[in-house]
Write a protein that holds these residues in place. Structure first.
Motif, PDB file in Angstrom:
ATOM      1  N   PRO A 224      35.991   9.810  15.066  1.00  7.96           N
ATOM      2  CA  PRO A 224      35.461  10.608  13.969  1.00  7.96           C
ATOM      3  C   PRO A 224      34.390   9.905  13.138  1.00  7.96           C
ATOM      4  CG  PRO A 224      37.490   9.622  13.259  1.00  7.96           C
ATOM      5  CD  PRO A 224      37.274   9.194  14.702  1.00  7.96           C
ATOM      6  N   ARG A 225      33.945   8.728  13.562  1.00 10.41           N
ATOM      7  CA  ARG A 225      32.998   7.979  12.726  1.00 10.41           C
ATOM      8  C   ARG A 225      31.704   8.755  12.495  1.00 10.41           C
ATOM      9  NH1 ARG A 225      32.661   2.121  15.100  1.00 10.41           N
ATOM     10  NH2 ARG A 225      32.599   3.208  17.084  1.00 10.41           N
ATOM     11  N   THR A 226      31.239   9.471  13.505  1.00 15.31           N
ATOM     12  CA  THR A 226      30.011  10.248  13.331  1.00 15.31           C
ATOM     13  C   THR A 226      30.245  11.456  12.417  1.00 15.31           C
ATOM     14  OG1 THR A 226      29.101   9.452  15.403  1.00 15.31           O
ATOM     15  CG2 THR A 226      28.188  11.494  14.556  1.00 15.31           C
ATOM     16  N   TYR A 227      31.455  12.007  12.419  1.00 16.68           N
ATOM     17  CA  TYR A 227      31.766  13.070  11.458  1.00 16.68           C
ATOM     18  C   TYR A 227      31.594  12.556  10.028  1.00 16.68           C
ATOM     19  CZ  TYR A 227      34.429  15.069  15.442  1.00 16.68           C
ATOM     20  OH  TYR A 227      34.837  15.544  16.660  1.00 16.68           O
ATOM     21  N   ALA A 228      32.006  11.306   9.794  1.00 12.48           N
ATOM     22  CA  ALA A 228      31.886  10.724   8.452  1.00 12.48           C
ATOM     23  C   ALA A 228      30.421  10.630   8.025  1.00 12.48           C
ATOM     24  CB  ALA A 228      32.543   9.343   8.419  1.00 12.48           C
ATOM     25  N   LEU A 229      29.562  10.211   8.936  1.00 13.67           N
ATOM     26  CA  LEU A 229      28.142  10.132   8.591  1.00 13.67           C
ATOM     27  C   LEU A 229      27.557  11.523   8.357  1.00 13.67           C
ATOM     28  CD1 LEU A 229      25.736   8.186   8.181  1.00 13.67           C
ATOM     29  CD2 LEU A 229      25.074   8.765  10.518  1.00 13.67           C
ATOM     30  N   ALA A 230      27.981  12.484   9.164  1.00 15.37           N
ATOM     31  CA  ALA A 230      27.485  13.855   8.991  1.00 15.37           C
ATOM     32  C   ALA A 230      27.820  14.381   7.598  1.00 15.37           C
ATOM     33  CB  ALA A 230      28.073  14.765  10.063  1.00 15.37           C
ATOM     34  N   GLU A 231      29.059  14.158   7.149  1.00 15.60           N
ATOM     35  CA  GLU A 231      29.407  14.627   5.805  1.00 15.60           C
ATOM     36  C   GLU A 231      28.580  13.897   4.755  1.00 15.60           C
ATOM     37  OE1 GLU A 231      33.016  14.747   2.638  1.00 15.60           O
ATOM     38  OE2 GLU A 231      33.360  15.736   4.562  1.00 15.60           O
ATOM     39  N   ARG A 232      28.395  12.614   4.922  1.00 18.65           N
ATOM     40  CA  ARG A 232      27.597  11.829   3.959  1.00 18.65           C
ATOM     41  C   ARG A 232      26.205  12.432   3.803  1.00 18.65           C
ATOM     42  NH1 ARG A 232      27.237   9.162  -0.296  1.00 18.65           N
ATOM     43  NH2 ARG A 232      29.105   8.035   0.281  1.00 18.65           N
ATOM     44  N   TYR A 233      25.537  12.701   4.915  1.00 18.61           N
ATOM     45  CA  TYR A 233      24.155  13.160   4.839  1.00 18.61           C
ATOM     46  C   TYR A 233      24.033  14.640   4.522  1.00 18.61           C
ATOM     47  CZ  TYR A 233      22.148   8.699   5.988  1.00 18.61           C
ATOM     48  OH  TYR A 233      21.756   7.401   5.921  1.00 18.61           O
ATOM     49  N   TRP A 234      24.993  15.449   4.916  1.00 23.04           N
ATOM     50  CA  TRP A 234      24.907  16.872   4.623  1.00 23.04           C
ATOM     51  C   TRP A 234      25.299  17.192   3.197  1.00 23.04           C
ATOM     52  CZ3 TRP A 234      27.642  18.401   9.766  1.00 23.04           C
ATOM     53  CH2 TRP A 234      26.698  18.437  10.791  1.00 23.04           C
ATOM     54  N   SER A 235      26.279  16.470   2.649  1.00 27.76           N
ATOM     55  CA  SER A 235      26.785  16.860   1.331  1.00 27.76           C
ATOM     56  C   SER A 235      26.353  15.937   0.196  1.00 27.76           C
ATOM     57  CB  SER A 235      28.319  16.932   1.364  1.00 27.76           C
ATOM     58  OG  SER A 235      28.869  15.646   1.594  1.00 27.76           O
ATOM     59  N   ASP A 236      25.840  14.740   0.520  1.00 24.43           N
ATOM     60  CA  ASP A 236      25.420  13.769  -0.493  1.00 24.43           C
ATOM     61  C   ASP A 236      26.485  13.616  -1.574  1.00 24.43           C
ATOM     62  OD1 ASP A 236      23.808  11.916  -1.787  1.00 24.43           O
ATOM     63  OD2 ASP A 236      22.637  13.439  -2.833  1.00 24.43           O
TER      64      ASP A 236
END
Length: 195
Positions: free
Chosen positions: A137-149
């Motif tokens: 799930p590490r890439t899911y974590a980055l996706a949330e970081r960049y999509w939701s700030d």
């Protein structure tokens, strides 16, 4: 107009940080044409220089976003060059605004030069049998970081990411397990006392 540019005009492109993106060579590159994918460490001097010179940047800093780090060396002994392993929590906390602020870049207009982020998985030690466990799930974590700030840390994101990871498993995308199943079923009560 004539010449090579008339026949083959320059098209926008992405290039990785290299000697060409060092300050003494950067003036050869046009920030209206090139976006730079940044793979150096977050504390490298190239990052603030790139945004201050007007380049758009895609973050892939190896100290947080390389997913093949933290495993044994594939040539020689010991760990690979970019160890240690980067857990999803560290990846979630890879906040480009914080990184730029630590470099003294506090202008939101320059923060907006960071146009995205990408985890990187090199295939020296990843194949069809183990890649998904290294990526998710590490890439899911980055996706949330960049999509939701987000303005909160990884702890607030954990229930969402655990839930999303379980949804993806039901769809046949099996990443690394984030928590024991009991904790997935008992959100909010399965945590360490000091967190």
């Amino acid at each position: 107009s004539s010449g090579i540019n008339a026949e083959w005009p320059l098209r926008p492109g992405v290039l990785w940080t290299s000697h060409m993106t060092e300050p003494k060579y950067l003036h050869y590159l046009d920030p209206n044409i090139y976006t730079v994918q940044y793979w150096e460490s977050a504390n490298n001097h190239q990052l603030p220089n790139l945004v201050q010179q007007g380049f758009q940047v895609i973050m892939s800093n190896y100290d947080d976003l390389y997913l093949d780090c933290g495993f044994g060396a594939w040539v020689g002994e010991g760990n690979n060059w970019c160890s240690p392993y980067k857990g999803w929590q560290k990846i979630y906390m890879n906040d480009p605004k914080r990184i730029l602020t630590e470099h003294g870049v506090t202008d939101p207009a320059l923060w907006s030069k960071i146009v995205g982020g990408e985890t990187a998985m090199w295939t020296e030690q990843a194949g069809d049998k183990n890649a998904l466990f290294k990526i998710f799930p590490r890439t899911y974590a980055l996706a949330e970081r960049y999509w939701s700030d987000p303005t909160t840390g990884w702890f607030a994101a954990e229930p969402r990411l655990v839930y999303f990871n379980s949804i993806m498993e039901k769809r046949g995308v099996f990443g690394n397990t984030m928590k024991p199943e009991w904790c997935v079923q008992s959100q909010g009560i399965c945590k360490l006392n000091n967190l």
